[in-house]
Enzyme design. Structure first.
Site, PDB file in Angstrom:
ATOM      1  CD  GLU A 117       0.635   9.516  -4.721  1.00 16.46           C
ATOM      2  OE1 GLU A 117      -0.380   8.798  -4.587  1.00 16.46           O
ATOM      3  OE2 GLU A 117       1.776   9.048  -4.775  1.00 16.46           O
ATOM      4  CB  ILE A 119       6.723   2.360  -9.558  1.00 17.10           C
ATOM      5  CG1 ILE A 119       7.992   1.523  -9.380  1.00 17.10           C
ATOM      6  CG2 ILE A 119       6.446   2.657 -11.013  1.00 17.10           C
ATOM      7  CD1 ILE A 119       7.814   0.082  -9.761  1.00 17.10           C
ATOM      8  CB  SER A 120       8.996   3.375  -4.458  1.00 10.94           C
ATOM      9  OG  SER A 120       9.713   4.582  -4.560  1.00 10.94           O
ATOM     10  NE  ARG A 121       3.520   4.477  -0.482  1.00  4.86           N
ATOM     11  CZ  ARG A 121       3.025   3.453  -1.169  1.00  4.86           C
ATOM     12  NH1 ARG A 121       3.245   3.342  -2.466  1.00  4.86           N
ATOM     13  NH2 ARG A 121       2.270   2.548  -0.571  1.00  4.86           N
ATOM     14  N   GLY A 160      -0.199   2.063 -10.202  1.00  2.00           N
ATOM     15  CA  GLY A 160       0.390   0.732  -9.988  1.00  2.00           C
ATOM     16  C   GLY A 160      -0.554  -0.457  -9.983  1.00  2.00           C
ATOM     17  CG  ASP A 204       2.060   5.098 -10.571  1.00  2.00           C
ATOM     18  OD1 ASP A 204       1.148   5.756 -11.114  1.00  2.00           O
ATOM     19  OD2 ASP A 204       1.848   4.052  -9.923  1.00  2.00           O
ATOM     20  CG  HIS A 212      -0.378   5.558  -6.030  1.00  3.26           C
ATOM     21  ND1 HIS A 212       0.163   6.086  -4.893  1.00  3.26           N
ATOM     22  CD2 HIS A 212      -0.056   4.248  -5.982  1.00  3.26           C
ATOM     23  CE1 HIS A 212       0.760   5.139  -4.183  1.00  3.26           C
ATOM     24  NE2 HIS A 212       0.645   4.008  -4.837  1.00  3.26           N
ATOM     25  NE  ARG A 266       6.309 -11.170  -2.432  1.00  2.00           N
ATOM     26  CZ  ARG A 266       5.687 -12.352  -2.514  1.00  2.00           C
ATOM     27  NH1 ARG A 266       5.093 -12.711  -3.613  1.00  2.00           N
ATOM     28  NH2 ARG A 266       5.651 -13.150  -1.479  1.00  2.00           N
ATOM     29  CB  ILE A 267       7.754  -4.401  -7.163  1.00  2.00           C
ATOM     30  CG1 ILE A 267       6.425  -4.714  -6.478  1.00  2.00           C
ATOM     31  CG2 ILE A 267       7.543  -3.397  -8.299  1.00  2.00           C
ATOM     32  CD1 ILE A 267       5.772  -3.543  -5.757  1.00  2.00           C
TER      33      ILE A 267
HETATM   34  O1  LIG Z   1       1.755   0.045  -1.747  1.00  2.00           O
HETATM   35  C1  LIG Z   1       1.240  -0.407  -2.765  1.00  2.00           C
HETATM   36  O2  LIG Z   1       1.165  -1.607  -3.003  1.00  2.00           O
HETATM   37  C2  LIG Z   1       0.641   0.532  -3.761  1.00  2.00           C
HETATM   38  O3  LIG Z   1       1.354   1.701  -3.820  1.00  2.00           O
HETATM   39  C3  LIG Z   1      -0.808   0.800  -3.417  1.00  2.00           C
HETATM   40  O4  LIG Z   1      -0.880   1.517  -2.218  1.00  2.00           O
END
Ligand SMILES: O=C(O)[C@H](O)CO
Length: 328
Positions: free
Chosen positions: A273, A242-244, A294, A268, A292, A161-162
Site C-alpha cells: 500500500e 477490508i481486512s489486509r 476504513g 480497501d 485503506h 466485531r467488524i
Molecule cells: O487495523 C485496523 O484497524 C485498520 O486497518 C487501521 O490500521
C-alpha cells in the site's frame, strides 16, 4: 518545557504522512510528555529514559529490537487500529512491554467503509461518475447495469466485531447473510441479523453474490483467497476486502478479474500500500480501490486516540487494560 512529571509518550511525528493528527495533540499533551522520533534521535541520551509508552500511528514508528533495547522504561505500546500484523508481539512481550489495540473505536467506520465499497462496486459508482462528468454523457445503458443489492447474498468471512457490524448494515439493505468464522460459531449474532453459518469457506464462496473479507491477517489467513477459492465463486460475484491485502493472492485476483472468473473486486487494502502506479489492478474497470479508508473519519480517529490513552494509562497505573493484546 518537559511536561513536569508526565510520562513520556513516543510518537512517530506530528502531522505529515505517518504522524499523529494535529487535532489530537492537545488531548495527548494533557496526559503525556510527547516525544517524536526525530527528537529522540537528536537527544537520545536525555529522552530515551523518559519514554514509557509508544503510540503507533499507521504502523509507525517501526518497533524493532534496536528501538526496544534503547528504551529502558518502556511499559506499553498502543496501536491505532485493530490489526497487529505489523508487530512482532512475542518480541515486544519479551521486553516486558504490554500491547493494546483499538477494537471499540474502529469497528463501525470499518464496517461503513466495507458497505460503501460493496454498494459502489455493485452500482458501478466510479465508472458512472466518470460518465456523468464527461462532456459527451454518451453511454449505452447495457454497459452500466449493476447488481441489485436487496435480495442478494452476502458472505462474510470473519464474524468479529467488524463482521457483525457489516451484517447489521447488510440486514438493513435486505440482503441474505451467510458467514464463516474460523474460531467459533456466533449464535447470538446469527440470531440478531438472521445470518446462516457456513461450516466451510468453500460453501460460502459458492453461494455468495458478495464475499466480504473481515478477518485479521495471521499465518492461517495469509492467501486465504487464492486461485482455487476465486474459482469457487460465482462468475457474477464481487470480492470486497477490508481486512489486509495479503489475505488475498493478488496475482490470482488479477487473473480472475481479467478472465471473468469473478465479476468485480472492491479493495480497501492491497499489498503493498499504495500499489505501484503500473500495477495491473489499477488498470481494471471492474475494480474499485480505496487507500485503506476504513477508519478515516474525524470522529473515529479521535476515538482511537482516546482508546489508546485509556489503555496506556491503565498499563502505567498497573490496572487491567481494556484492549490488551497478548502474543498468541
Ligand atoms: O487495523 C485496523 O484497524 C485498520 O486497518 C487501521 O490500521
Amino acid at each position: 518545557m518537559e511536561g513536569g512529571e508526565l510520562p513520556g509518550l513516543l510518537v512517530n511525528e506530528i502531522g505529515g504522512i505517518r504522524g499523529i493528527l494535529h487535532s489530537h495533540v492537545a488531548f495527548l499533551r494533557k496526559h503525556f510528555y510527547l516525544i517524536t522520533m526525530k527528537e529522540l534521535v537528536e537527544n537520545r541520551k536525555h529522552l530515551s529514559r523518559k519514554v514509557q509508552a509508544i503510540y503507533l500511528w499507521w504502523h509507525k514508528p517501526v518497533i524493532d529490537q534496536e528501538l526496544l533495547q534503547s528504551l529502558p522504561n518502556l511499559k506499553v505500546i498502543a496501536n491505532s487500529g485493530v490489526g497487529m500484523d505489523h508487530l512482532d508481539l512475542k518480541l515486544i512481550a519479551s521486553f516486558g512491554v504490554k500491547m493494546a489495540n483499538a477494537p471499540r473505536a474502529v469497528s463501525s467506520s470499518t464496517a461503513d467503509a466495507g458497505m460503501a465499497l460493496l454498494l459502489a462496486s455493485a452500482r458501478r459508482l466510479v465508472e458512472v461518475h466518470h460518465i456523468a462528468i464527461s462532456s459527451s454523457m454518451d453511454y449505452c445503458e447495457a454497459d452500466i447495469l449493476g447488481v441489485k443489492i436487496s435480495g442478494a447474498t452476502l458472505g462474510i468471512i470473519g464474524m468479529g466485531r467488524i463482521g457483525y457490524k457489516i451484517a447489521l448494515r447488510a440486514k438493513a439493505f435486505e440482503m441474505k447473510i451467510l458467514y464463516h468464522n474460523r474460531t467459533q460459531r456466533k449464535a447470538q449474532e446469527e440470531q440478531a441479523v438472521g445470518a446462516t453459518y457456513c461450516e466451510t469457506i468453500d460453501s460460502l464462496l459458492q453461494q455468495a453474490d458478495f464475499v466480504m473479507l473481515a478477518v485479521n491477517l495471521t499465518p492461517q489467513t495469509r492467501n486465504l483467497i487464492g486461485k482455487r477459492e476465486l474459482e469457487l465463486m460465482k462468475p457474477t460475484a464481487t470480492l470486497v476486502n477490508i481486512s489486509r491485502g495479503a489475505v488475498v493472492d493478488q496475482e490470482a485476483l488479477v487473473m480472475a478479474l481479467q478472465t471473468g472468473v469473478i465479476w468485480a473486486a472492491a479493495l480497501d487494502v492491497t499489498y503493498p500500500e499504495p500499489l505501484p502506479r503500473d500495477h495491473p489492478l489499477l488498470k481494471l474497470k471492474n475494480v474499485i480501490i480505496t487507500p485503506h479508508l476504513g477508519i478515516k473519519t474525524d470522529k473515529t480517529t479521535y476515538m482511537i486516540t482516546e482508546e489508546a490513552v485509556e489503555n496506556i494509562l491503565a498499563a502505567l497505573n498497573g490496572l487491567p487494560m481494556p484492549s490488551e493484546v497478548l502474543p498468541s
